[in-house]
Design a protein around this motif. Structure first.
Motif, PDB file in Angstrom:
ATOM      1  N   UNK A  12      43.269  29.685  44.720  1.00 40.21           N
ATOM      2  CA  UNK A  12      44.306  29.344  43.740  1.00 40.21           C
ATOM      3  C   UNK A  12      45.655  29.950  44.132  1.00 40.21           C
ATOM      4  N   UNK A  13      45.653  31.191  44.609  1.00 35.71           N
ATOM      5  CA  UNK A  13      46.909  31.860  44.970  1.00 35.71           C
ATOM      6  C   UNK A  13      47.620  31.171  46.132  1.00 35.71           C
ATOM      7  N   UNK A  14      46.835  30.530  47.001  1.00 39.76           N
ATOM      8  CA  UNK A  14      47.414  29.903  48.191  1.00 39.76           C
ATOM      9  C   UNK A  14      47.731  28.424  47.985  1.00 39.76           C
ATOM     10  N   UNK A  46      38.626  35.857  43.042  1.00 41.94           N
ATOM     11  CA  UNK A  46      39.857  35.871  42.255  1.00 41.94           C
ATOM     12  C   UNK A  46      41.025  36.380  43.094  1.00 41.94           C
ATOM     13  N   UNK A  47      42.209  35.955  42.721  1.00 41.80           N
ATOM     14  CA  UNK A  47      43.405  36.552  43.307  1.00 41.80           C
ATOM     15  C   UNK A  47      43.649  37.919  42.705  1.00 41.80           C
ATOM     16  N   UNK A  48      44.485  38.712  43.326  1.00 41.95           N
ATOM     17  CA  UNK A  48      44.719  40.084  42.861  1.00 41.95           C
ATOM     18  C   UNK A  48      45.260  40.118  41.429  1.00 41.95           C
ATOM     19  N   UNK A  49      46.034  39.097  41.040  1.00 48.73           N
ATOM     20  CA  UNK A  49      46.601  39.070  39.686  1.00 48.73           C
ATOM     21  C   UNK A  49      45.540  38.866  38.619  1.00 48.73           C
ATOM     22  N   UNK A  50      44.432  38.254  38.999  1.00 40.25           N
ATOM     23  CA  UNK A  50      43.380  37.940  38.023  1.00 40.25           C
ATOM     24  C   UNK A  50      42.270  38.981  37.987  1.00 40.25           C
ATOM     25  N   UNK A  51      42.299  39.958  38.878  1.00 39.09           N
ATOM     26  CA  UNK A  51      41.201  40.929  38.952  1.00 39.09           C
ATOM     27  C   UNK A  51      41.208  41.866  37.744  1.00 39.09           C
ATOM     28  N   UNK A  52      40.022  42.309  37.386  1.00 42.27           N
ATOM     29  CA  UNK A  52      39.847  43.135  36.189  1.00 42.27           C
ATOM     30  C   UNK A  52      40.563  44.478  36.306  1.00 42.27           C
ATOM     31  N   UNK A 159      41.354  35.048  30.140  1.00 41.90           N
ATOM     32  CA  UNK A 159      40.354  35.674  31.020  1.00 41.90           C
ATOM     33  C   UNK A 159      40.805  37.082  31.425  1.00 41.90           C
ATOM     34  N   UNK A 160      42.095  37.235  31.721  1.00 40.37           N
ATOM     35  CA  UNK A 160      42.617  38.558  32.081  1.00 40.37           C
ATOM     36  C   UNK A 160      42.500  39.512  30.892  1.00 40.37           C
ATOM     37  N   UNK A 907      35.536  34.896  37.888  1.00 44.41           N
ATOM     38  CA  UNK A 907      35.851  33.836  38.868  1.00 44.41           C
ATOM     39  C   UNK A 907      35.090  32.554  38.535  1.00 44.41           C
ATOM     40  N   UNK A 908      33.870  32.702  38.021  1.00 47.09           N
ATOM     41  CA  UNK A 908      33.111  31.510  37.610  1.00 47.09           C
ATOM     42  C   UNK A 908      33.778  30.876  36.401  1.00 47.09           C
TER      43      UNK A 908
END
Length: 1238
Positions: A12-14, A46-52, A159-160, A907-908
């Motif tokens: 998604x990030x790319x 996940x991209x870094x922005x979406x990580x927990x 989700x975030x 991510x799912x």
């Protein structure tokens, strides 16, 4: 290609802007799902922005900032305010998308008005027509893209938020104090993660839907007023009235939701406790009683659920009434005020504008309901997040200085945090580096609490505590994680082979590993269910040794192992491997006290004596009594006869290799291709009619479903009839405007009646489904064999009992209504369009079913369900082992592992949302293509055109049906043997004698697994005391499991009073047997409910039982006496006291056969001697089977059974076995050899 290239980077990030707008970045995953069933590894990270981790860091900064600003401000909605601070910009962007879509939707009626006006022109300008078509295309593209981006981006933000809150709750439980843990059970914390945090993930969507619906309504009114002028004013009156009427309904819904959540917490807390203690429940035949208790909690829950849904039905009708009433009044105003002509242009523009009100009207009740649920969840999370935490200052932990130094100066401690109820008083303790200190004392004296004081787990009232160096802790109640044995021992540290092998050796685990098919890579079930008590204790000890800490706190680590193993562990592990370490050892084994540097004697929460062994003996008092009690228990041994043959016997039994540590108590040796815990099953293929039919037929709700469908089609038919009436009437000048409006009003009113019945029948079906699915699920769980619980992580079961059931309770009744509405309106549209524009439209319709892509989307929804259970499971395991985690200082490792699980689930979830939007966007594109075709030919757009948003809602809710599939999986567990066999019940007084015959008994735990009891044949005569002995893992507990039919015989028989126990029901068998299990189990409640769980005895009988089991004096000092509280798993009682509670139960429920499975392992010798005397007196005429590691416990038995490697080695009177070169005499010699050192 996707698996190989894409799974290691965030796709998604790319992705390009166009790819994001059109959702084509997910094409490779959907194509892969079309070729094979998807799994978690196929899904890009996940991209870094979406990580927990980032989400939590941002949330935590905002939370801490709010806490600093708090001062006199209210603490209400802290979590909401923190979330808003972090994500307000993202939420504003999502809101702009929603507003853009709202404007596009409301502009459509004006375009319709322009089209109608254009079609009425005698001379049509092609350029104007092209302009109108271009404008329509632009509006529709903007509407579609903006709405899909709004949904996806809002869910991404949600989700975030969800990830941040899930991590925050997890970290909070790692810091929670004992007082906080009493207020929030493991089940409740799992609920906060599985339900509340997940619900808040929908917060952004629901918030924006709420205000955009209001804006859309106001804009629709503005459009109508621009067409009909002052005629709109009368229509505003019913609109405002309907809105005001909903205020009391909203308040009621919030109250019902709060009550429902409180009842749900109570049920899940109880159900979680039951699942963790299912073995004892099955042994005691309590399944029916505990099942009834859970069902009674569910009844309370169901009461509030019913109230909620029924009141929501009335609320829904009020909203559906408003467009009908408003349109009727507006047309009436047009006729009366003559503000606009009642022609086709006016009528259909007004109808189209009011049609844009239909979606907000449909969504507002559910959005309001969701926001109420979110509000309740925010309040619950606030209450937990603001809970009392462990105070770091209670123990000063130093990383530098003389590592291994412990100092407590005049310390007083209280579990309640209050000076008036001190647990420990005036404690002074100094431990130098490398010193070995033993703590001993009577039952409940405060020995374990003293270790907790060193760890900082118990609130310090006064004094000081200082600990220098790292700590390793071995708790008395074993805490083992599900996973491999190696993972449990390494405990997050890197593998050092030499150190690892040495840890295994000194903890006597090497022979156990040789007997496992997978060695130390063998998976162990929840809380080590498939390990024996001794093995669990030694795994814990190996974990501590491998940790290579400076200080070791060992809480009675030898209670669950035999004498030789205990001596070996003390010598090789404590005194040799830990020779340079500071060790504080709580123990009841007096024989080990001679070699330690210092002994602390604890009594009544105070250290009353301290010093060396000889010095304390000279002082006398409590310590002398403990040693005297131990020596008295050894008095029956003949020193000479035992020691003469000791050397020969030890050598002979050491040569008996399989006897040493062979595991056969519970199944570990299984088919080489399978581990104990298997991957969670999931359905494959499209989520189709089967799920809907299951939902209807499992609940026996076909009548309700049919009535709801008829009502829905009745509603669509009356709406269409009203539209057709207007269409044909306005072209007929002979019909007066008043008559047209009256008939329209009558038909529309009839549609409201259909709406009410549709909602009512859907709610009835939903409630019936909730009841039926829960009943089937709970019956299946309680009827499942013990092997199911050994091999199924509890998190999987709890996920179905919490989040999946919550979806069934709330989302699916709404889903059912929306799916019906979608199908009915789709059919109506297809029919009308086909009639109006020929069969070519049907080809467009056939394109609206991308079967293969919906298959991939369904797969993703199912995977989403399976990735949620590990998150809950890990959180539950952490809650049970939080003291150990904090002691070892490995919280960071656990947090890292938890973050990975949360990110996997996220991510799912993200890809599921993207796949859904992909599907809806292309469906809308095909719909719009048909609309453009109509527009090109300047054909009237039918006013019952499907709102594009409805398509997305239908599909997203349809995928919620995966929850019914997951619950249904656990409604089909192969059941254990029947509880009662009606035509073969034993006599009421059976067994009269208590004679037990084992006839060539062979046991295996699964088909094709090795036999673990190998042809046992012997007789336990009536009224005799039989001692069962053998090394750890020799098959003792398996023999008991066979007697209670926790595992069915592979071949052979067990006869009790000549009756084959396999021929009768399990309940009939287990109610006639009594057992005190190896691991004592208490349930949250009171002293009364724990001694008499079935409530069959009077208070006098309970007090008598407490007196016999040495608990009366303790309980009588408590302010609430028999109503005194017992916290989760009896944490506020010592391990020894818990075992005494279990003895109290069997004294109340007197049976002819009593089994003691290591029943006195955690109590001191003096109390043990008293209890053995009580058991001899109370069960004088009963058959008593005693499994024990302490030889004095069985040496006075009438018969002794010696097991080795699942085989019967000896069975005779103990006196005869002592006179010969026997395995039993060897065990006695070993025990005496270890004890005579004092």
């Amino acid at each position: 290609m996707f698996q190989r290239l894409e799974k290691d980077r965030a796709v998604l990030d790319e992705a390009s802007l166009l790819s994001k707008l059109w959702f084509s970045w997910i094409d490779p995953l959907l194509s892969l799902g079309n070729s094979k069933p998807l799994n978690v590894d196929d899904i890009p990270p996940l991209g870094s922005e979406d990580e927990a981790l980032l989400a939590y860091k941002n949330f935590n900064e905002a939370w801490n900032s709010l806490m600093e600003e708090k001062g006199s401000k209210s603490t209400n909605f802290f979590a909401l305010r923190a979330i808003t601070r972090v994500y307000w910009k993202n939420m504003a962007l999502a809101g702009m998308c929603a507003l853009l879509r709202t404007v596009s939707v409301v502009a459509t009626p004006l375009l319709l008005y322009a089209f109608v006006s254009y079609s009425n022109l005698e001379r049509k300008s092609l350029s104007k027509g092209v302009f109108l078509v271009g404008l329509l295309i632009s509006f529709k593209v903007v509407e579609s893209l903006s709405y899909r981006q709004f949904y996806f981006y809002s869910k991404r933000i949600g989700m975030r938020m969800r990830s941040a809150l899930m991590v925050a709750i997890y970290l909070k439980q790692l810091r929670l104090s004992n007082i906080g843990r009493r207020r929030h059970s493991t089940g409740e914390i799992a609920n906060y993660i599985a339900i509340d945090a997940y619900r808040l993930g929908e917060f952004v969507v629901q918030l924006h839907l709420g205000w955009t619906c209001i804006v859309q309504l106001l804009l629709a009114i503005a459009v109508v007023s621009s067409v009909v002028g002052f005629g709109v004013l009368p229509g505003l009156v019913p609109f405002v009235v309907c809105g005001l009427l909903n205020v009391p309904f909203a308040r009621m819904l919030q109250r019902f939701q709060t009550k429902f959540m409180a009842a749900q917490d109570k049920r899940l807390r109880s159900f979680s406790e039951i699942l963790y203690n299912m073995k004892i429940i099955k042994l005691q035949a309590w399944e029916e009683n505990f099942k009834n208790m859970v069902q009674s909690f569910r009844q309370t829950e169901f009461k509030w659920l019913s109230e909620y849904h029924y009141k929501k039905t009335y609320s829904t009708v009020l909203y559906w009434m408003s467009p009908t009433v408003v349109s009727s009044v507006i047309f009436f105003g047009c006729v009366v005020f003559e503000s606009a002509p009642l022609d086709a242009g006016t009528v259909f523009t007004v109808m189209a504008a009011l049609r844009t009100m239909a979606e907000p009207v449909r969504l507002i009740p559910d959005t309001l309901s969701s926001l109420i649920q979110v509000k309740v969840s925010f309040k619950r999370i606030d209450a937990f997040m603001l809970e009392d935490e462990l105070k770091q200052e209670d123990t000063k932990m130093h990383g530098k200085g003389d590592s291994g130094l412990i100092s407590i100066e005049d310390g007083s401690f209280s579990w309640d945090g209050e000076a008036k109820s001190l647990t420990l008083c005036d404690i002074t303790l100094k431990a130098k580096p490398g010193e070995k200190i033993a703590i001993c004392g009577r039952l409940g004296a405060g020995k374990s609490s003293l270790l907790h004081a060193v760890l900082g787990e118990i609130p310090r009232i006064c004094g000081s505590v200082s600990v220098v160096g790292s700590v390793a802790y071995v708790p008395q109640a074993c805490w083992i994680q599900s996973g491999t044995i190696r993972e449990n021992i390494l405990f997050g540290k890197a593998m050092d082979k030499a150190k690892y092998e040495e840890s295994i050796r000194v903890c006597a685990l090497d022979n156990d590993f040789q007997s496992f098919d997978y060695g130390d890579l063998t998976e162990i079930g929840q809380r080590g269910l498939n390990l024996s008590g001794g093995q669990k204790q030694r795994v814990q000890l190996a974990r501590a040794v491998y940790n290579d800490a400076d200080i070791y706190l060992l809480d009675d680590p030898f209670s669950a192992v035999d004498a030789q193993t205990a001596a070996s562990l003390f010598k090789d592990c404590v005194m040799t491997a830990l020779a340079r370490k500071t060790v504080i050892l709580v123990t009841h084994q007096v024989e080990f006290l001679t070699t330690v540097d210092n002994i602390l004697v604890v009594e009544g929460g105070q250290v009353i004596q301290s010093g060396g062994f000889e010095a304390l003996l000279i002082e006398g008092t409590t310590f002398e009594q403990l040693v005297f009690a131990h020596r008295s228990s050894m008095g029956s041994f003949d020193d000479t006869s035992s020691s003469n043959q000791h050397e020969h016997d030890v050598e002979r039994l050491k040569g008996d290799k399989p006897c040493s540590k062979q595991e056969s108590e519970v199944e570990i040796v299984i088919k080489p291709t399978f581990q104990l815990t298997e991957e969670e099953e999931k359905e494959v293929g499209v989520i189709g009619w089967k799920s809907i039919l299951d939902y209807i037929f499992v609940s026996n709700g076909s009548v309700y479903a049919c009535c709801a469908a008829i009502s829905q089609f009745g509603f669509v038919a009356t709406q269409a009839a009203a539209s057709f009436w207007l269409a044909f009437s306005v072209q007929n000048p002979q019909k007066s405007g008043l008559l047209v409006v009256k008939v329209y009003c009558l038909i529309s009113s009839l549609s409201v009646v259909f709406v009410y019945f549709r909602s009512l029948f859907a709610v009835c079906l939903g409630l019936k489904a909730s009841e039926s699915f829960f009943s089937g699920f709970i019956n299946s769980i309680f009827n499942a064999p013990m092997l199911f619980f050994d091999s199924t992580p509890i998190g999987r079961i709890l996920t179905r009992a919490s989040s999946d059931l919550s979806v069934l309770d709330f989302d699916i009744p709404l889903a059912f209504q929306l799916v019906m509405a979608g199908i009915a309106e789709l059919i109506a549209t297809v029919v009308i369009m086909a009639l109006s524009h020929g069969k070519s439209y049907l080809w467009d319709f056939l394109l609206l079913h991308p079967q293969n892509i919906s298959k991939s989307a369904g797969e993703l929804m199912r995977i989403n369900g399976t990735t949620k259970a590990p998150v809950m499971n890990y959180a539950s395991e952490t809650a049970h082992g939080v003291t150990t985690i904090r002691a070892f200082g490995v919280a960071d490792i656990f947090i890292t592992n938890y973050l990975k699980l949360v990110d996997t689930n996220a991510k799912v979830s993200l890809c599921s949302s993207a796949a859904l939007e992909w599907l809806v966007l292309r469906t809308e594109a095909l719909q719009n293509l048909t609309l453009f075709t109509c527009a090109v030919f300047l054909l009237l757009v039918p006013n019952n055109y499907i709102a594009p948003g409805l398509v997305g809602l239908c599909l997203s809710y349809a995928f919620a049906l995966t929850s019914t599939q997951r619950i249904k999986q656990y409604m089909q567990i192969p059941p254990r043997a029947p509880a009662v066999i009606a035509d073969n019940r034993p006599p009421s007084l059976w067994p009269r004698k208590g004679r037990i015959d084992l006839m060539d008994l062979k046991i295996r735990y699964r088909p094709n697994a090795p036999i673990v009891l190998k042809g046992i044949t012997c007789t336990f005569k009536e009224g005799k005391r039989v001692g069962v002995v053998g090394r750890t893992g020799s098959g003792k507990t398996t023999l008991i499991s066979a007697l209670f039919r926790l595992v069915e015989p592979h071949s052979g028989k067990i006869l009790i009073d000549e009756l084959d126990i396999c021929s009768i029901g399990l309940r009939d068998l287990r109610l006639k047997l009594s057992i005190i299990p190896q691991e004592p189990t208490l349930f949250r409640g009171s002293v009364r409910t724990n001694v008499d769980p079935l409530g069959l005895h009077s208070d006098d009988e309970i007090w008598e039982a407490l007196e016999k089991c040495q608990l009366k004096s303790t309980v009588s000092k408590l302010p609430d006496l028999l109503d005194s509280s017992v916290s989760d798993e009896g944490e506020n009682w010592s391990m020894g006291q818990r075992q005494l509670f279990c003895l109290g139960r069997v004294l109340l429920r007197w049976n002819k056969i009593l089994v003691l499975d290591e029943a006195t392992a955690s109590i001191d010798s003096a109390t043990d001697a008293i209890l053995q005397k009580i058991i001899r007196e109370e069960f004088a005429n009963c058959t008593v089977i005693t499994v024990a590691h302490r030889v004095p416990t069985v040496v006075d038995s009438d018969m002794v059974l010696v097991l080795s490697n699942g085989e019967l080695v000896e069975y005779d009177e103990p006196s005869k076995l002592m006179e010969m070169n026997s395995a039993f005499s060897n065990l006695v010699a070993e025990y005496w050899s270890n004890c005579k050192q004092e």
